[in-house]
Design a protein around this motif. Sequence first.
Motif, PDB file in Angstrom:
ATOM      1  N   TYR A 117      12.911  22.554 -47.479  1.00 37.09           N
ATOM      2  CA  TYR A 117      12.323  23.894 -47.428  1.00 37.09           C
ATOM      3  C   TYR A 117      10.978  23.801 -46.719  1.00 37.09           C
ATOM      4  CZ  TYR A 117      12.006  28.710 -49.186  1.00 37.09           C
ATOM      5  OH  TYR A 117      11.973  30.085 -49.296  1.00 37.09           O
ATOM      6  N   GLU A 118      10.773  24.702 -45.767  1.00 37.99           N
ATOM      7  CA  GLU A 118       9.522  24.739 -45.017  1.00 37.99           C
ATOM      8  C   GLU A 118       9.220  26.185 -44.636  1.00 37.99           C
ATOM      9  OE1 GLU A 118       7.831  22.293 -41.288  1.00 37.99           O
ATOM     10  OE2 GLU A 118       9.659  23.416 -40.845  1.00 37.99           O
ATOM     11  N   THR A 119       8.055  26.675 -45.057  1.00 36.29           N
ATOM     12  CA  THR A 119       7.679  28.020 -44.649  1.00 36.29           C
ATOM     13  C   THR A 119       6.166  28.175 -44.708  1.00 36.29           C
ATOM     14  OG1 THR A 119       8.317  30.356 -44.768  1.00 36.29           O
ATOM     15  CG2 THR A 119       7.880  29.240 -46.864  1.00 36.29           C
ATOM     16  N   TRP A 131      10.482  18.660 -39.709  1.00 38.97           N
ATOM     17  CA  TRP A 131      10.760  18.352 -41.117  1.00 38.97           C
ATOM     18  C   TRP A 131      12.271  18.226 -41.343  1.00 38.97           C
ATOM     19  CZ3 TRP A 131       7.515  16.669 -44.641  1.00 38.97           C
ATOM     20  CH2 TRP A 131       7.853  16.718 -45.992  1.00 38.97           C
ATOM     21  N   THR A 169      13.881  27.531 -43.507  1.00 35.29           N
ATOM     22  CA  THR A 169      12.635  27.478 -42.745  1.00 35.29           C
ATOM     23  C   THR A 169      12.183  28.893 -42.423  1.00 35.29           C
ATOM     24  OG1 THR A 169      13.736  27.310 -40.596  1.00 35.29           O
ATOM     25  CG2 THR A 169      13.152  25.230 -41.681  1.00 35.29           C
ATOM     26  N   ILE A 185       1.342  25.802 -43.509  1.00 35.79           N
ATOM     27  CA  ILE A 185       2.705  25.676 -44.000  1.00 35.79           C
ATOM     28  C   ILE A 185       2.744  24.853 -45.286  1.00 35.79           C
ATOM     29  CG2 ILE A 185       3.817  25.951 -41.747  1.00 35.79           C
ATOM     30  CD1 ILE A 185       3.790  22.555 -43.253  1.00 35.79           C
ATOM     31  N   GLN A 186       3.905  24.909 -45.915  1.00 35.74           N
ATOM     32  CA  GLN A 186       4.200  24.078 -47.072  1.00 35.74           C
ATOM     33  C   GLN A 186       5.655  23.668 -46.908  1.00 35.74           C
ATOM     34  OE1 GLN A 186       4.330  24.820 -51.814  1.00 35.74           O
ATOM     35  NE2 GLN A 186       2.587  25.723 -50.757  1.00 35.74           N
ATOM     36  N   ARG A 187       5.950  22.407 -47.211  1.00 37.10           N
ATOM     37  CA  ARG A 187       7.323  21.941 -47.057  1.00 37.10           C
ATOM     38  C   ARG A 187       7.641  20.854 -48.075  1.00 37.10           C
ATOM     39  NH1 ARG A 187       6.219  20.294 -40.824  1.00 37.10           N
ATOM     40  NH2 ARG A 187       4.593  18.769 -41.139  1.00 37.10           N
ATOM     41  N   SER A 232      12.943  22.242 -36.518  1.00 35.09           N
ATOM     42  CA  SER A 232      11.812  21.806 -37.327  1.00 35.09           C
ATOM     43  C   SER A 232      11.775  20.289 -37.403  1.00 35.09           C
ATOM     44  CB  SER A 232      11.952  22.392 -38.739  1.00 35.09           C
ATOM     45  OG  SER A 232      11.181  21.664 -39.664  1.00 35.09           O
TER      46      SER A 232
END
Length: 195
Positions: free
Chosen positions: A121-123, A16, A98, A176-178, A14
């Motif tokens: 955190y990224e999902t 991120w 993730t 997505i949101q991270r 990722s």
Amino acid sequence: MIVKPMTITALPVSSWVSRFASAIPAGQVLDLACGEGRHSLFLATSGKDMLAVDRNPNLLAGIAATQIATYQIDLETGDDDALAELFQPARFSGVVVTNYLYRPLVALMLDSIANQGILLYETFAEGNQQFGRPSNPDFLLEHGELLRWLEADSENVWHVVAFEEGFVERPKPAMIQRIFAIKGTASSVSGLRLD
């Protein structure tokens, strides 16, 4: 018997995680629901002490062959003693997640991060239905949900360094949101270097 290091082929690291990996302080880092271990391997090559956690023993065996510590548990149906062992208070200097969401673990996960520890955190988020899976709301973050998790953590203070929510094209089109957040008071994170 010689064991060759595992090669990650499914997804790239990722952006991120790679962007903020250097901010994770010394100590053990949890790669939660690690899958094939792409982030565990990436962070371990950067000198991080990794614990890769997943329910799939075959994937964990490949990760363990690279000398990364592993822990097998079904996070969603695992027993309470195993979850308590994993999520000990202030255990981890960082937690990386993730492409995984199981809301009942949020409080335990946040509590397991040490003071001045990092949450990366990224999902997937609301609106991802238009791009395919996941499309079930149980696996999609609501608008601003990651921020609300930290606001609801009344036992701790969180400093949000970066937050993004919206459309990405890579590694596949998705909503997505991270978040990148540091646990601790404003004064305890004021001198943090992000390079």
